[in-house]
Design an enzyme around this catalytic site. Structure first.
Site, PDB file in Angstrom:
ATOM      1  N   GLN A   1       0.518   6.407  11.693  1.00  0.00           N
ATOM      2  CA  GLN A   1       0.727   6.960  10.347  1.00  0.00           C
ATOM      3  C   GLN A   1       2.204   7.311  10.089  1.00  0.00           C
ATOM      4  OE1 GLN A   1      -1.783   7.932  12.218  1.00  0.00           O
ATOM      5  NE2 GLN A   1      -3.656   7.850  11.037  1.00  0.00           N
ATOM      6  N   GLY A   2       2.724   6.794   8.997  1.00  0.00           N
ATOM      7  CA  GLY A   2       4.122   7.032   8.645  1.00  0.00           C
ATOM      8  C   GLY A   2       5.020   5.842   8.949  1.00  0.00           C
ATOM      9  N   ASP A   3       4.531   4.908   9.745  1.00  0.00           N
ATOM     10  CA  ASP A   3       5.303   3.699  10.069  1.00  0.00           C
ATOM     11  C   ASP A   3       5.094   2.588   9.052  1.00  0.00           C
ATOM     12  OD1 ASP A   3       6.529   4.579  12.457  1.00  0.00           O
ATOM     13  OD2 ASP A   3       4.676   4.229  13.569  1.00  0.00           O
ATOM     14  N   SER A   4       4.061   2.687   8.260  1.00  0.00           N
ATOM     15  CA  SER A   4       3.752   1.622   7.304  1.00  0.00           C
ATOM     16  C   SER A   4       4.957   1.264   6.457  1.00  0.00           C
ATOM     17  CB  SER A   4       2.629   2.060   6.361  1.00  0.00           C
ATOM     18  OG  SER A   4       1.393   1.805   6.933  1.00  0.00           O
TER      19      SER A   4
ATOM     20  N   ASP B   1      -0.127  -7.493   1.731  1.00  0.00           N
ATOM     21  CA  ASP B   1       0.388  -6.113   1.693  1.00  0.00           C
ATOM     22  C   ASP B   1       1.917  -6.113   1.766  1.00  0.00           C
ATOM     23  OD1 ASP B   1       0.487  -3.365   1.698  1.00  0.00           O
ATOM     24  OD2 ASP B   1      -0.242  -3.128   3.763  1.00  0.00           O
TER      25      ASP B   1
ATOM     26  N   HIS C   1       0.822  -1.216   0.000  1.00  0.00           N
ATOM     27  CA  HIS C   1       0.000   0.000   0.000  1.00  0.00           C
ATOM     28  C   HIS C   1       0.852   1.261   0.000  1.00  0.00           C
ATOM     29  CE1 HIS C   1       0.242   0.195   4.534  1.00  0.00           C
ATOM     30  NE2 HIS C   1       0.171   1.481   4.274  1.00  0.00           N
TER      31      HIS C   1
END
Ligand code: ARG
Length: 262
Positions: free
Chosen positions: A215-218, A121, A76
């Site tokens: 958010q931002g760690d993905s 993913d 993603h």
């Protein structure tokens, strides 16, 4: 109602590849699926030397060093992006400075990645030039045994430059880490209702909440004993009780990684 609505939002907006996440406003586009480490600590040099930052004009996702020419990340994060839009910073505790930047030659998104269910993913990023590995903050991760599934209650380490609380508008400059217990898929499923936790996913986080990726760690790592067991994928809000973070189960993709890496 908020729960159900949030699920729909998370399902609809999870694709970081669709949202332009090159800045915090972009990350906010990810909505409920969030991206910074919550409840963690500044990562000491050498604790997560496989961590890299994926960037366009700035950090948008994490990634993991597999070998000198290949980075593992979440599908993603990169689906729909062009290699020329992305650079990779490695060998630095700071997403915005230090280490070295390398450009990307190709992106391999898992053929079974499903944008709607967030299943499978995982993606590989192939680099235009080799990274120099071996220093304190630049090392390849190990893969787990093919087919493996981390034991429930095992302690795993997540890291990243994601926000430190859900809805925060600023990324931390320095890398952060957090220790998280592995949670069974059945327990995670009970907290997630209609969002399906597939056998290709693992869950991690304390029942009471307070520690999570965000958010931002993905695209970043979830590691046990130096083995990459998970890739940060999605979650409800961040660090909420009974809603552990959801990670791609890397054990399912060991052969695919080996067969497709540069
Ligand atoms: N999809 C998010 C990202 O792009 C990561 C979500 C993790 N959320 C969580 N609650 N663990 O950064």
């Amino acid at each position: 109602m908020r729960f159900m609505f949030g699920m729909v939002v998370a399902m609809g907006l999870l694709g970081c590849g669709g949202a332009d996440t090159d800045d915090v406003s972009g990350l906010e586009g990810v909505g409920s699926v969030g991206g910074e480490i919550v409840g963690g600590y500044a990562s000491p040099a050498g604790e997560a030397p496989w961590q890299v930052s994926l960037r366009n004009t700035s950090h948008f996702c994490g990634g993991v060093i597999y070998n000198s020419k290949t980075v593992i990340t979440a599908a993603h994060c990169v689906a729909g992006r062009q290699p020329s839009e992305i650079s990779v910073r490695y060998n630095s505790l700071y997403h915005g400075s230090g280490g070295a930047l390398v450009s990307v030659s190709s992106i391999v998104v898992h053929p079974s990645y499903n944008f709607s269910t967030i299943d499978n993913d995982i993606a590989l990023i192939k680099l235009s030039s080799a990274m120099t590995l071996g220093s304190t903050q630049a090392k390849a991760v190990k893969l787990p045994a093919p087919g493996s599934d981390p034991a429930v209650k095992a302690t795993a380490l997540a890291s990243g430059w994601g926000v430190i609380s859900y809805g925060s508008s600023a990324l931390p400059a320095a890398l952060r880490s957090v220790s998280l217990p592995i949670v069974s898929r059945a327990t995670a499923q009970a907290g997630y209702g209609s969002m399906v936790i597939t056998k290709n996913m693992i869950a991690a986080g304390p029942t009471e909440g307070g520690k999570d990726t965000c958010q931002g760690d993905s695209g970043g790592p979830l590691v046990i004993n130096g083995e990459l067991v998970g890739i940060t994928s999605w979650g409800w809000d961040c660090a909420a009780s009974n809603r552990p973070g959801i990670y791609t189960r890397v054990g399912k993709y060991v052969d695919w990684i080996k067969n497709n890496a540069g």
